[in-house]
Design a protein around this motif. Structure first.
Motif, mmCIF file in Angstrom:
data_model
loop_
_atom_site.group_PDB
_atom_site.id
_atom_site.type_symbol
_atom_site.label_atom_id
_atom_site.label_comp_id
_atom_site.label_asym_id
_atom_site.label_seq_id
_atom_site.Cartn_x
_atom_site.Cartn_y
_atom_site.Cartn_z
ATOM 1 N N ASP A 133 0.922 -1.275 -0.209
ATOM 2 C CA ASP A 133 0.568 -0.014 -0.382
ATOM 3 C C ASP A 133 0.986 1.108 0.548
ATOM 4 O O ASP A 133 0.094 2.492 0.279
ATOM 5 N N LYS A 134 2.111 0.909 -0.537
ATOM 6 C CA LYS A 134 3.087 2.091 -0.465
ATOM 7 C C LYS A 134 3.555 2.529 0.853
ATOM 8 O O LYS A 134 3.893 4.026 0.748
ATOM 9 N N SER A 135 2.916 1.817 1.935
ATOM 10 C CA SER A 135 3.661 2.717 2.986
ATOM 11 C C SER A 135 5.219 1.913 3.435
ATOM 12 O O SER A 135 5.529 1.332 3.157
ATOM 13 N N SER A 136 5.451 2.453 4.837
ATOM 14 C CA SER A 136 6.922 2.296 5.127
ATOM 15 C C SER A 136 6.827 1.395 5.329
ATOM 16 O O SER A 136 6.099 1.765 6.632
ATOM 17 N N PHE A 137 8.251 0.741 6.295
ATOM 18 C CA PHE A 137 8.222 -0.363 7.052
ATOM 19 C C PHE A 137 9.336 0.278 7.791
ATOM 20 O O PHE A 137 10.683 0.038 7.439
ATOM 21 N N ASN A 138 8.954 -0.415 9.005
ATOM 22 C CA ASN A 138 9.769 -0.084 10.223
ATOM 23 C C ASN A 138 10.270 -0.764 10.920
ATOM 24 O O ASN A 138 9.779 -1.735 11.868
ATOM 25 N N LEU A 139 11.374 -1.589 11.159
ATOM 26 C CA LEU A 139 12.432 -2.473 11.847
ATOM 27 C C LEU A 139 11.942 -2.807 13.389
ATOM 28 O O LEU A 139 12.008 -3.643 14.214
ATOM 29 N N ILE A 140 12.650 -1.549 13.772
ATOM 30 C CA ILE A 140 12.084 -0.887 15.103
ATOM 31 C C ILE A 140 11.049 -1.044 15.518
ATOM 32 O O ILE A 140 10.413 -2.027 16.620
ATOM 33 N N THR A 141 9.897 -0.574 14.962
ATOM 34 C CA THR A 141 8.370 -0.692 15.743
ATOM 35 C C THR A 141 6.962 -0.797 14.893
ATOM 36 O O THR A 141 6.496 -0.935 15.315
ATOM 37 N N ASP A 142 7.702 -1.524 13.893
ATOM 38 C CA ASP A 142 6.459 -2.951 13.039
ATOM 39 C C ASP A 142 7.361 -4.158 12.918
ATOM 40 O O ASP A 142 6.277 -5.374 13.130
ATOM 41 N N GLY A 143 8.428 -4.557 13.638
ATOM 42 C CA GLY A 143 8.714 -5.293 14.302
ATOM 43 C C GLY A 143 9.852 -6.537 12.483
ATOM 44 O O GLY A 143 10.095 -5.733 11.476
ATOM 45 N N ILE A 144 10.103 -7.630 12.915
ATOM 46 C CA ILE A 144 10.780 -8.170 12.011
ATOM 47 C C ILE A 144 10.195 -9.297 10.890
ATOM 48 O O ILE A 144 10.438 -10.046 9.719
ATOM 49 N N TYR A 145 8.396 -9.429 10.933
ATOM 50 C CA TYR A 145 7.495 -10.281 10.384
ATOM 51 C C TYR A 145 7.403 -9.033 9.681
ATOM 52 O O TYR A 145 6.598 -7.823 9.742
ATOM 53 N N TYR A 146 6.448 -9.122 8.523
ATOM 54 C CA TYR A 146 5.269 -8.515 7.559
ATOM 55 C C TYR A 146 4.155 -9.855 7.491
ATOM 56 O O TYR A 146 4.447 -10.701 7.262
ATOM 57 N N ASN A 147 3.047 -8.808 8.127
ATOM 58 C CA ASN A 147 1.676 -9.877 7.230
ATOM 59 C C ASN A 147 1.022 -9.765 5.723
ATOM 60 O O ASN A 147 0.621 -8.166 5.752
ATOM 61 N N ASP A 148 1.764 -10.474 4.661
ATOM 62 C CA ASP A 148 1.280 -10.664 3.590
ATOM 63 C C ASP A 148 -0.528 -10.788 3.204
ATOM 64 O O ASP A 148 -0.980 -12.234 4.214
ATOM 65 N N SER A 149 -0.944 -10.330 3.143
ATOM 66 C CA SER A 149 -2.020 -10.905 2.195
ATOM 67 C C SER A 149 -2.336 -11.895 1.537
ATOM 68 O O SER A 149 -3.532 -13.323 2.166
ATOM 69 N N GLN A 150 -0.966 -12.435 0.998
ATOM 70 C CA GLN A 150 -1.253 -13.686 0.588
ATOM 71 C C GLN A 150 -0.767 -14.715 1.263
ATOM 72 O O GLN A 150 -1.224 -16.626 1.172
ATOM 73 N N TYR A 151 0.525 -14.253 2.151
ATOM 74 C CA TYR A 151 1.043 -15.916 2.592
ATOM 75 C C TYR A 151 1.473 -15.419 4.396
ATOM 76 O O TYR A 151 1.842 -16.103 4.956
ATOM 77 N N GLY A 152 0.316 -14.789 4.780
ATOM 78 C CA GLY A 152 0.564 -14.674 6.651
ATOM 79 C C GLY A 152 1.750 -13.936 6.390
ATOM 80 O O GLY A 152 2.396 -12.795 6.256
ATOM 81 N N GLN A 153 2.293 -14.505 8.040
ATOM 82 C CA GLN A 153 3.447 -13.709 8.979
ATOM 83 C C GLN A 153 4.141 -14.344 8.175
ATOM 84 O O GLN A 153 4.686 -14.833 8.023
ATOM 85 N N VAL A 154 5.544 -12.974 7.458
ATOM 86 C CA VAL A 154 6.557 -13.814 6.657
ATOM 87 C C VAL A 154 7.258 -13.091 7.276
ATOM 88 O O VAL A 154 7.191 -11.616 7.566
ATOM 89 N N ARG A 155 8.690 -13.533 7.232
ATOM 90 C CA ARG A 155 10.257 -12.873 8.262
ATOM 91 C C ARG A 155 10.640 -12.304 6.959
ATOM 92 O O ARG A 155 10.043 -12.412 5.466
ATOM 93 N N VAL A 156 11.532 -11.019 7.326
ATOM 94 C CA VAL A 156 11.861 -9.715 6.635
ATOM 95 C C VAL A 156 13.437 -10.188 6.634
ATOM 96 O O VAL A 156 14.045 -10.757 7.003
ATOM 97 N N LEU A 157 13.419 -10.144 4.597
ATOM 98 C CA LEU A 157 14.464 -10.171 4.331
ATOM 99 C C LEU A 157 15.179 -9.379 3.333
ATOM 100 O O LEU A 157 14.836 -8.551 3.219
ATOM 101 N N ALA A 158 16.519 -9.037 3.605
ATOM 102 C CA ALA A 158 17.208 -8.439 2.497
ATOM 103 C C ALA A 158 17.749 -9.255 1.251
ATOM 104 O O ALA A 158 18.522 -9.883 1.368
ATOM 105 N N ALA A 159 18.209 -8.133 0.392
ATOM 106 C CA ALA A 159 18.311 -9.122 -1.544
ATOM 107 C C ALA A 159 18.744 -7.912 -1.811
ATOM 108 O O ALA A 159 18.253 -6.925 -2.164
ATOM 109 N N ALA A 160 19.390 -8.638 -2.868
ATOM 110 C CA ALA A 160 19.653 -7.199 -4.297
ATOM 111 C C ALA A 160 18.483 -8.202 -4.825
ATOM 112 O O ALA A 160 17.863 -7.981 -5.444
ATOM 113 N N LEU A 161 18.142 -6.735 -5.040
ATOM 114 C CA LEU A 161 16.670 -4.989 -5.562
ATOM 115 C C LEU A 161 16.386 -5.855 -7.200
ATOM 116 O O LEU A 161 15.758 -6.097 -7.924
#
Length: 233
Positions: A133-161
């Protein structure tokens, strides 16, 4: 239709009994009903199976080796009366299948862990990617999991974009962390440089670099398995 088949039909729901009474000779009172042999009335009832169709759609976000059955098909069943009227016993449900058309998503590579307070991080916790939804995500305030509409709670990863765009869902299988689902929401210098060398590198987000698991996550064997489930958003 013989008496035994009619007797079996008589055990169906009361609704069906009422619906079929006119042409099967079913006599109903307030407490019971009786099946009369329809052969004596020269009545012919035909059952027909309506086969379901398979409706296929193509999704450019799914790897080409992915096929998702979104709705399972079910045949319909109807009774046709001599007068041409039809009674539906079960509705036909068409099967809906989604087929991926994107590139295949199976990789092997290395894995590490990081926190927002890492030496090359800005310390603010804001990841590189915007959410769906074009919002910012913050590891400190939002945590290390993201709630995906299709896959549920998934771990945040960094990769070569450039290889794994924002929103990419990855199934990770590593010796250090086992198997889990992650989403690419961040990037880093090491991931980009390793990709230039042909090495696929994912970094798993933690709340802080001080966590013991940050160091324990590291596996540089090149044998970590990454299976892309969805490319980008």
């Amino acid at each position: 239709m013989n008496f035994y088949l009619l007797k079996l039909l008589g055990k169906w729901t009361c609704f069906l009994v009422v619906s079929l009474s006119n042409f099967l000779g079913i006599n109903i009172d307030n407490t019971s009903y009786e099946i009369v042999d329809a052969s004596t009335r020269n009545t012919s009832v035909e059952a027909e199976v309506i086969p379901y169709k398979v409706l296929t759609t193509y999704n450019s976000s799914l790897p080409s080796d992915t096929v998702n059955v979104k709705v399972t098909g079910q045949n319909g069943v109807v009774f046709k009366n001599p007068d041409g009227s039809v009674i539906t016993l079960s509705e036909v449900i068409d099967e809906q299948v989604e087929v991926g058309t994107a590139k295949k998503g199976l990789y092997t590579g290395v894995i590490t862990g990081y926190g927002p307070d890492c030496s090359t991080c800005n310390g603010m916790g804001i990841v590189a990617c915007k959410t769906l939804d074009k919002s910012s995500f913050n590891l400190i305030t939002d945590g290390i999991y993201y709630n995906d509409s299709q896959y549920g709670q998934v771990r945040v990863l960094a990769a070569a974009l450039s290889e794994f765009p924002c929103g990419t869902i990855v199934k990770v299988n590593s010796k250090t962390l086992g198997q889990f689902m992650g989403i690419v929401l961040d990037t880093g210098y090491d991931m980009r440089k390793n990709l230039e060398r042909g090495v696929y590198h994912f970094d798993v987000a933690y709340s802080t670099e001080k966590e013991e698991m940050v160091a324990k996550t590291t596996d540089m064997s090149g044998e970590v398995i990454y299976e892309v489930q969805r490319w980008g958003w």
